[in-house]
Design an enzyme around this catalytic site. Structure first.
Site, short mmCIF file in Angstrom:
data_model
loop_
_atom_site.label_atom_id
_atom_site.label_comp_id
_atom_site.label_asym_id
_atom_site.label_seq_id
_atom_site.Cartn_x
_atom_site.Cartn_y
_atom_site.Cartn_z
N GLN A 179 36.43 56.54 23.98
CA GLN A 179 36.32 55.45 24.44
C GLN A 179 36.68 54.56 24.19
OE1 GLN A 179 31.92 55.87 21.79
NE2 GLN A 179 31.21 54.92 23.26
N ARG A 213 46.58 43.60 22.19
CA ARG A 213 45.95 43.86 21.68
C ARG A 213 46.80 45.91 21.98
NH1 ARG A 213 39.98 46.24 23.68
NH2 ARG A 213 40.22 47.94 21.95
N HIS A 229 37.27 54.14 28.92
CA HIS A 229 36.99 53.03 28.88
C HIS A 229 38.55 52.93 29.61
CE1 HIS A 229 33.49 52.64 26.47
NE2 HIS A 229 32.76 53.01 27.76
N LEU A 247 32.18 57.74 9.13
CA LEU A 247 31.45 56.24 7.83
C LEU A 247 30.89 55.76 7.70
CD1 LEU A 247 34.28 54.95 5.47
CD2 LEU A 247 34.01 53.30 6.49
N GLU A 248 29.95 55.79 8.27
CA GLU A 248 28.11 55.28 8.50
C GLU A 248 27.23 56.51 9.03
OE1 GLU A 248 27.97 50.83 8.05
OE2 GLU A 248 28.39 50.48 6.45
N GLY A 256 33.61 58.96 14.52
CA GLY A 256 34.01 56.76 14.74
C GLY A 256 33.47 56.21 15.66
N THR A 257 31.60 56.85 16.20
CA THR A 257 31.47 56.04 17.65
C THR A 257 30.63 55.60 17.17
OG1 THR A 257 30.64 56.28 19.37
CG2 THR A 257 30.81 58.09 18.05
N TYR A 311 44.21 41.30 25.42
CA TYR A 311 44.65 42.48 26.32
C TYR A 311 46.50 42.22 25.36
CZ TYR A 311 40.04 43.59 27.21
OH TYR A 311 39.09 43.81 26.97
N ASP A 361 43.89 52.94 23.58
CA ASP A 361 44.99 52.90 23.02
C ASP A 361 45.36 54.78 23.52
OD1 ASP A 361 44.12 54.93 20.75
OD2 ASP A 361 43.58 53.59 20.10
#
Length: 222
Positions: free
Chosen positions: A85, A55, A102, A195-196, A168-169, A52, A88
């Site tokens: 979620q 990160r 989170h 993106l997918e 983006g999840t 962490y 940052d």
């Protein structure tokens, strides 16, 4: 129109922060059970702190991208609640106070007295709680097996939202994976920007990079 937006790792990826579940993601390099569970922290707190700390340094160096800034523009003009979620602070630095379900990399929690405090540097085993002085700090993030934050506030918002947007999840982490269905059950339209495609049930899916698709969607909405 009341708009509720859920963001995941995909929106921060273009700011240089690693995702978790994609090929080469964090969970391929760092086993979940070792660095993101209470049991992992109990077994090797030094290893968890090192993960962490890394990160936290990465997140501090990152900058909000155009997708974060587009959501801030939308929030300034419309009734918008952003639920994230992500741990940052890129939404906040772009100008949006998000509900961090989170937790946050930039908070410390004391396992001795229960206090939380803003924390910007490395933490480590010797770091002391600003409230009680105990060397008993942990990152104030929600680990696997722990209860996410703000669930009551999120449920209240989903019950009255007109448009739910997931950005983006992966759609694989609960309870967030069920938010679209919950909002739809209350009559909301649902949209996924990713993106997918996650494979979830949405009224509309926009496939593309957050840095391109989100500003385009915001411009169209405004």
């Amino acid at each position: 129109m009341r708009i509720t937006i859920l963001t995941g790792a995909g929106i921060s990826a273009e700011s240089g922060l690693g995702t978790f579940r994609d090929a080469g993601g964090l969970w391929e390099r760092y086993p979940i059970e070792e660095v993101a569970t209470p049991e992992g922290f109990a077994a090797d707190p030094g290893k968890v702190h090192a993960f962490y700390d890394m990160r936290r340094r990465d997140a501090a160096r990152a900058e909000p991208n155009v997708a974060h800034r587009a959501l801030a523009e939308l929030a300034a003009a419309r009734d918008v609640v952003v639920v994230t979620q992500n741990v940052d602070d890129l939404h906040e630095r772009a100008g949006v106070q998000a509900l961090h379900m989170h937790g946050s990399l930039f908070e410390a929690a004391c396992t001795a007295c229960g206090a939380t405090a803003e924390w910007r540097g490395d933490m480590g085993l010797e770091a002391r709680c600003p409230s009680c002085g105990a060397a008993a700090l942990r990152p104030a993030v929600v680990w696997f097996g722990e209860v996410p934050r703000h669930l009551d506030a999120i449920a209240d918002r989903l019950a009255v939202t007109d448009l739910f947007v997931a950005i983006g999840t992966s759609g694989q982490v609960w309870p967030a994976a069920g938010f679209a269905q919950e909002a739809a059950a209350h009559g909301a339209e649902t949209l996924e920007i990713s993106l997918e495609p996650s494979g979830g049930t949405f009224d509309e899916v926009i496939v593309g990079k957050a840095s391109e698709a989100v500003p385009d969607w915001v411009r169209a909405l405004l």
